[in-house]
Write an enzyme that holds these catalytic residues in place. Structure first.
Site, PDB file in Angstrom:
ATOM      1  N   ASP A 146      86.360  75.626   0.043  1.00 18.95           N
ATOM      2  CA  ASP A 146      85.484  74.756  -0.731  1.00 18.95           C
ATOM      3  C   ASP A 146      84.069  74.716  -0.164  1.00 18.95           C
ATOM      4  O   ASP A 146      83.795  75.244   0.911  1.00 18.95           O
ATOM      5  CB  ASP A 146      86.057  73.334  -0.799  1.00 18.95           C
ATOM      6  CG  ASP A 146      86.687  72.894   0.526  1.00 18.95           C
ATOM      7  OD1 ASP A 146      86.146  73.266   1.579  1.00 18.95           O
ATOM      8  OD2 ASP A 146      87.700  72.182   0.510  1.00 18.95           O
ATOM      9  N   ASP A 167      95.266  61.223   1.637  1.00 19.73           N
ATOM     10  CA  ASP A 167      95.870  61.063   0.310  1.00 19.73           C
ATOM     11  C   ASP A 167      96.592  62.324  -0.147  1.00 19.73           C
ATOM     12  O   ASP A 167      96.977  62.443  -1.308  1.00 19.73           O
ATOM     13  CB  ASP A 167      94.817  60.646  -0.721  1.00 19.73           C
ATOM     14  CG  ASP A 167      93.681  61.662  -0.861  1.00 19.73           C
ATOM     15  OD1 ASP A 167      93.746  62.726  -0.204  1.00 19.73           O
ATOM     16  OD2 ASP A 167      92.734  61.389  -1.621  1.00 19.73           O
ATOM     17  N   HIS A 201      95.479  65.447  -0.398  1.00 21.92           N
ATOM     18  CA  HIS A 201      94.771  66.483  -1.151  1.00 21.92           C
ATOM     19  C   HIS A 201      94.615  67.739  -0.298  1.00 21.92           C
ATOM     20  O   HIS A 201      94.394  67.663   0.897  1.00 21.92           O
ATOM     21  CB  HIS A 201      93.412  65.980  -1.657  1.00 21.92           C
ATOM     22  CG  HIS A 201      92.375  65.795  -0.603  1.00 21.92           C
ATOM     23  ND1 HIS A 201      92.010  64.569  -0.113  1.00 21.92           N
ATOM     24  CD2 HIS A 201      91.576  66.692   0.044  1.00 21.92           C
ATOM     25  CE1 HIS A 201      91.059  64.703   0.777  1.00 21.92           C
ATOM     26  NE2 HIS A 201      90.776  65.994   0.906  1.00 21.92           N
ATOM     27  N   GLU A 215      91.849  66.652  -5.421  1.00 20.40           N
ATOM     28  CA  GLU A 215      92.102  65.232  -5.227  1.00 20.40           C
ATOM     29  C   GLU A 215      93.335  64.778  -6.011  1.00 20.40           C
ATOM     30  O   GLU A 215      93.823  65.498  -6.884  1.00 20.40           O
ATOM     31  CB  GLU A 215      90.866  64.442  -5.675  1.00 20.40           C
ATOM     32  CG  GLU A 215      89.569  64.848  -4.998  1.00 20.40           C
ATOM     33  CD  GLU A 215      89.422  64.277  -3.591  1.00 20.40           C
ATOM     34  OE1 GLU A 215      90.438  64.029  -2.930  1.00 20.40           O
ATOM     35  OE2 GLU A 215      88.274  64.076  -3.155  1.00 20.40           O
TER      36      GLU A 215
END
Length: 313
Positions: A72, A182, A184, A189
């Site tokens: 990313d 979380d 991801h 996400e």
């Protein structure tokens, strides 16, 4: 699926680096046969990168015939002209969903969208991260490193091109990743499609807050969007290794290992990959059942053989 449970962060980095070293050596890359390696950024892989640099300096490994693809890169602030955020997101969704209409829509996007990404030489760009923490310390050629360009004139075309470059290279042999609290993977996400490909992604508020530490704690400086490989992009790799450290990621590891596949915890998708290795420290196992931990610890005598030094060829 393998779960490697080690004592602490340093051991996770060392085990992962040895695993990558052995994979490259066994592959025996050359001028016409490159090893294709997917790489993450963030704090989790730093220990692994330090060990890879150490192995290179000792002459145990070369990256001369390795190509890398990073997960990313930040895009930065979005400025909208004569349209609302809703219309922009609708347009992007339409481009992503109806691929047969890609070209007509691509010509429209620049009319509505102008993005101001952080420059490549910004200390917190992922270009800077990779060069400062790995690439400039090893013998990899710059043309063999691939990182998404958050300042590209057309972000959709940049994402499509990245997918094509991976295909042209023959696919990823080993994709290394980390996760957020979380669950991801990359910037996929919670709620991301498990069939997603490389695309523009809005960052969750939790991710923005977590990344503020890299921008002097100033939320206004933290990019709110990024380019990211999709879940399916990583799933296409021949092998995936996920690094998970710290008690703050224990619940995410629990969701990844002991519960079902769920798009709200995108790391859980790798339960369905035929060659997944999760590498974690003791703290990250705090939410796992005792029986689960005991089972995988009982396999360590087998799994540690994967990182033993290889005999000289």
């Amino acid at each position: 699926m393998k779960l490697i449970i080690l004592n602490d962060y340093d051991q996770v980095g060392e085990w992962a680096a040895k695993y990558i070293r052995n994979k490259i050596i066994n592959f025996n890359p050359g001028p016409d046969r490159f090893f294709i390696l997917g790489l993450p950024t963030g704090g989790t892989p730093l220990g692994c990168y330090k060990k890879l640099i150490e192995f290179y300096k000792k002459g145990e490994i070369s990256f001369k015939y390795v190509k890398t693809f990073n997960m990313d890169e930040y895009v930065g602030t979005l400025h909208l002209y004569n349209t609302s955020l809703f219309h922009l997101l609708f347009l992007h969704h339409t481009v992503s969903t109806f691929s047969q209409h890609e070209k007509p829509y691509k010509t429209v996007i620049p009319v509505f969208l102008n993005h101001a990404g952080i420059p490549r030489n910004h200390p917190e760009s992922y270009h800077s991260f990779m060069w400062n923490n790995l690439f400039k310390h090893i013998d990899i050629k710059s043309e063999n490193t691939h990182i998404l360009d958050g300042n590209a004139a057309n972000l959709v075309e940049e994402c499509d091109s990245f997918e094509e470059k991976i295909k042209a290279a023959g696919g990823i042999d080993l994709f290394v990743g980390g996760i957020g609290p979380d669950g991801h993977i990359a910037f996929n996400e919670p709620g991301s499609s498990l069939l997603s490909r490389t695309r523009v992604k809005t960052l969750a508020q939790d991710t923005i807050l977590a990344n503020a530490r890299f921008f002097d704690g100033d939320l206004s400086k933290v990019p709110t969007m990024a380019l990211t490989v999709g879940v399916a992009t990583v799933m296409d790799a021949r092998e995936v290794m996920i690094l998970i450290t710290g008690a703050h990621k224990a619940f995410a590891l629990y969701k990844a290992i002991e519960e079902g596949v769920n798009h709200m915890w995108t790391v859980s998708s790798f339960q369905q990959h035929p060659q997944t290795v999760f590498v974690c420290d003791e703290d990250a196992t705090l939410e796992l059942r005792v029986k689960t931990v005991k089972y995988f610890r009982g396999m360590m005598h087998v799994h540690n053989k994967l990182v033993n030094p290889l005999p000289p060829k």
